[in-house]
Design a protein around this motif. Structure first.
Motif, short mmCIF file in Angstrom:
data_model
loop_
_atom_site.label_atom_id
_atom_site.label_comp_id
_atom_site.label_asym_id
_atom_site.label_seq_id
_atom_site.Cartn_x
_atom_site.Cartn_y
_atom_site.Cartn_z
N GLY A 59 -8.58 -0.12 -3.07
CA GLY A 59 -7.21 -0.13 -3.55
C GLY A 59 -6.93 -1.28 -4.49
O GLY A 59 -7.68 -2.26 -4.55
N THR A 60 -5.85 -1.12 -5.22
CA THR A 60 -5.40 -2.12 -6.18
C THR A 60 -3.96 -2.51 -5.86
O THR A 60 -3.13 -1.64 -5.59
CB THR A 60 -5.46 -1.56 -7.61
N SER A 107 3.16 -2.99 -7.52
CA SER A 107 2.71 -1.66 -7.13
C SER A 107 1.45 -1.73 -6.27
O SER A 107 0.71 -2.72 -6.30
CB SER A 107 2.45 -0.78 -8.36
N ASP A 164 -1.84 0.95 -4.82
CA ASP A 164 -2.52 2.24 -4.92
C ASP A 164 -3.78 2.16 -4.05
O ASP A 164 -4.68 1.36 -4.33
CB ASP A 164 -2.89 2.51 -6.39
N THR A 174 -6.84 4.34 -1.63
CA THR A 174 -7.53 5.57 -1.24
C THR A 174 -8.44 5.27 -0.06
O THR A 174 -9.22 4.30 -0.09
CB THR A 174 -8.36 6.14 -2.41
N THR A 181 -4.33 8.99 0.82
CA THR A 181 -3.92 8.14 -0.30
C THR A 181 -2.50 7.62 -0.10
O THR A 181 -1.68 8.26 0.56
CB THR A 181 -3.99 8.89 -1.65
N LYS A 185 0.36 5.81 -2.77
CA LYS A 185 0.71 5.32 -4.11
C LYS A 185 2.17 4.90 -4.08
O LYS A 185 3.06 5.73 -3.86
CB LYS A 185 0.48 6.40 -5.16
N SER A 186 2.43 3.62 -4.28
CA SER A 186 3.79 3.12 -4.15
C SER A 186 4.70 3.62 -5.26
O SER A 186 4.27 3.88 -6.38
CB SER A 186 3.81 1.58 -4.14
N THR A 187 5.98 3.75 -4.91
CA THR A 187 7.02 4.10 -5.88
C THR A 187 8.05 2.99 -6.00
O THR A 187 8.77 2.92 -6.98
CB THR A 187 7.72 5.41 -5.48
N GLY A 220 6.29 4.62 -0.80
CA GLY A 220 5.44 5.38 -1.70
C GLY A 220 5.11 6.75 -1.16
O GLY A 220 5.60 7.17 -0.11
N THR A 264 1.92 15.55 1.48
CA THR A 264 2.44 14.31 0.92
C THR A 264 3.89 14.12 1.34
O THR A 264 4.72 15.02 1.19
CB THR A 264 2.36 14.33 -0.62
#
Length: 193
Positions: free
Chosen positions: A57-58, A70, A72, A74, A106, A108-110, A124, A132
């Motif tokens: 992840g990042t 943010s 992200d 996986t 997964t 993924k931030s929002t 996210g 999801t």
């Protein structure tokens, strides 16, 4: 002033601003060797624990405005490990994770919100078992410090969130097994230079 000069001045101004904006974001890569993605679920009256061995992840931290940060991530579903080979095989089957059909989880931030000093709410899109849903994770920002390698920087984060597995189409054996799953994240990440 001629047309080409009118274009050149704003372009030059933009180039002067861009490095400053880019410099406001620190990018970190999750270090799986010094991190843990774990879970806890009720089994009859006690609790069974487990985790995932493979994930990446990042984390992008905006140092000027945390709300522009943010995340992200996986997770490899087949890397599930509860310390029991037979149970892990069952968890990978269509009765639960169905890793052949849904190989990853997964997030993924929002949005990222600071609710107190060092306390964040990271919201996210969380995908599990092909479903999801929006998930908000309370996260503690543990800060940064110099890493082991010269010039390196590491950051730490931890958080715990509870989900209902039935919300993600994983309702097998609800009863003997709890529906609620507590997920714990202990993350160390290295700054990308």
């Amino acid at each position: 002033m001629n047309f080409s000069r009118r274009l050149l001045i704003p372009a030059a101004a933009l180039l002067m601003v861009l490095p400053a904006v880019a410099g406001d974001v620190d990018t970190y890569k999750i270090d799986p060797v010094h991190s843990a993605v774990a879970f806890k679920i009720r089994h009859f009256v006690a609790r069974t624990t487990g985790g995932f061995a493979k994930y990446e992840g990042t984390i992008n931290v905006n140092t000027k405005d945390i709300t522009k940060s943010s995340v992200d991530v996986t997770i490899d579903a087949a890397s599930i490990n509860t310390g029991n080979e037979g149970r892990d095989k069952h968890l990978k089957s269509p009765d639960f994770f169905d890793v052949a059909k849904y190989p990853t989880l997964t997030f993924k931030s929002t949005s990222v919100k600071e609710v107190a000093k060092g306390k964040l709410e990271v919201t996210g899109a969380f995908t599990l078992h092909g479903v999801t849903r929006t998930l908000t994770i309370p996260v503690s920002n543990l800060g940064t410090m110099a890493g082991m390698q010269p010039g390196s920087v590491v950051a730490g984060f931890e958080g715990t969130v509870t989900i209902k597995r039935s919300d993600y189409g994983m309702a097998g054996m609800v009863g003997p097994l709890g529906d609620e799953v507590e997920i714990s994240l202990n993350i160390e990440a290295g700054k990308v230079h």
